[in-house]
Design a protein around this motif. Structure first.
Motif: not given
Length: 326
Positions: A216, A218, A235, A268, A301-302, A304, A312
């Motif tokens: 992962r 960002i 992301l 985001v 979090w982000a 998809t 994250l």
């Protein structure tokens, strides 16, 4: 949310007259732009690599502002918080070499006891740099199928920037700090590239955040892209880039940079928790800079492209504010 065009074929950044090529405006999953900049005085070219290991953080930059080369090599010992910070300003960027495309060719910069030598190939990048008290010898492999975010930001036909933000790259090699060797292992270290080519306004401010963990990563930006129709947010999950078109909200305390930062948008919701602040200031009259770069951990979090929220927590990296007069 912006509505940006994905570019999939090679394209020149500039028209023959040096102005922005309209066909270059958009974003890509791999470097496809050739920075055929013309003229002198407003062109900016740079390569910045940030490397995070369990024990150290390294930042190195080679740059040409036409009338000056501004280069730097930085190391933070994460346990002791001891910093090594070596910088050089070279008139007219003498001795610098920058290729027109990201990921191919050599980058070189020298001055003031500082040396940077970057070799780029299809298989990856080799980074060698040295300054008093510090030597860096690293290999950054390019995994098959790995995607990076390329974006052209158009302020006008005369002022524009092409950037590649490549986050979550594996890295291995050695750091030699005051004669003591430290190993950098791919299993728990990562590298981030900021490749820049463009013609900038004289005064500008930006925010940038990048963080990585296994599988992962960002990439978030702000302020300098606002109102241009382009964003530099993405992301990366298992090497796949998910482009985020939000113009993000950045909230942080300029009187206490080590308080948590909040970065948010439709896709985001990030909180960044700093553990160290690096301050860089330059004031050479026509050239001035103030950057507060904080290193720390991410939570939040982000989303998809399919709307799945990616946790994250565990990402390590930085968030910064930079103000430039250049």
């Amino acid at each position: 949310m912006t509505r940006e065009r994905e570019i999939t074929e090679p394209v020149d950044l500039c028209l023959p007259n040096g102005r922005l090529n309209p066909a270059a405006v958009g974003w890509s999953r791999r470097p496809v732009h050739r920075a055929n900049l013309r003229g002198w005085g407003r062109n900016k070219r740079w390569e910045y690599w940030g490397i995070v290991t369990p024990s150290h953080i390294v930042g190195l930059v080679a740059s040409s502002l036409d009338y000056a080369g501004v280069h730097g090599l930085y190391l933070l010992d994460r346990a002791t918080k001891v910093e090594i910070d070596r910088n050089a300003v070279v008139p007219f960027a003498r001795g610098t070499l920058f290729p027109p495309a990201s990921g191919a060719g050599a980058v070189r910069a020298n001055g003031g006891g500082l040396s940077i030598d970057i070799a780029q190939a299809a298989s990856g990048t080799t980074i060698r740099a040295s300054a008093p008290g510090l030597e860096v010898d690293l290999v950054v492999p390019l995994p098959a199928g790995h995607e990076a975010l390329g974006v052209v930001v158009p302020w006008s036909t005369r002022r524009f920037q092409y950037t590649v933000k490549d986050v979550g790259r594996p890295v291995r090699g050695t750091l030699l700090v005051d004669g003591v060797e430290h190993q950098v292992a791919e299993a728990d270290s990562f590298a981030v590239l900021d490749h820049g080519r463009g013609r900038w306004p004289y005064a500008i401010r930006w925010n940038w955040a990048a963080g990585s963990a296994p599988g992962r990563a960002i990439q978030l930006g702000g302020r300098w892209t606002d109102g241009t129709g382009s964003t530099e947010n993405g992301l990366v999950v298992d090497g796949r880039l998910h482009k985020i078109g939000d113009e993000l909200r950045w909230e942080y305390d300029r009187t206490d940079w080590l308080r948590p930062w909040r970065i948010s948008g439709e896709r985001v919701a990030v909180e960044f928790h700093p553990f160290h602040e690096k301050i860089a200031r330059t004031n050479l009259g026509v050239l001035a800079n103030e950057t507060h770069q904080c290193f720390g951990h991410f939570t939040g979090w982000a989303a998809t492209d399919d709307g799945d929220r990616v946790d994250l927590a565990g990402l390590v990296g930085w968030a910064e504010e930079a103000r430039n007069r250049w």
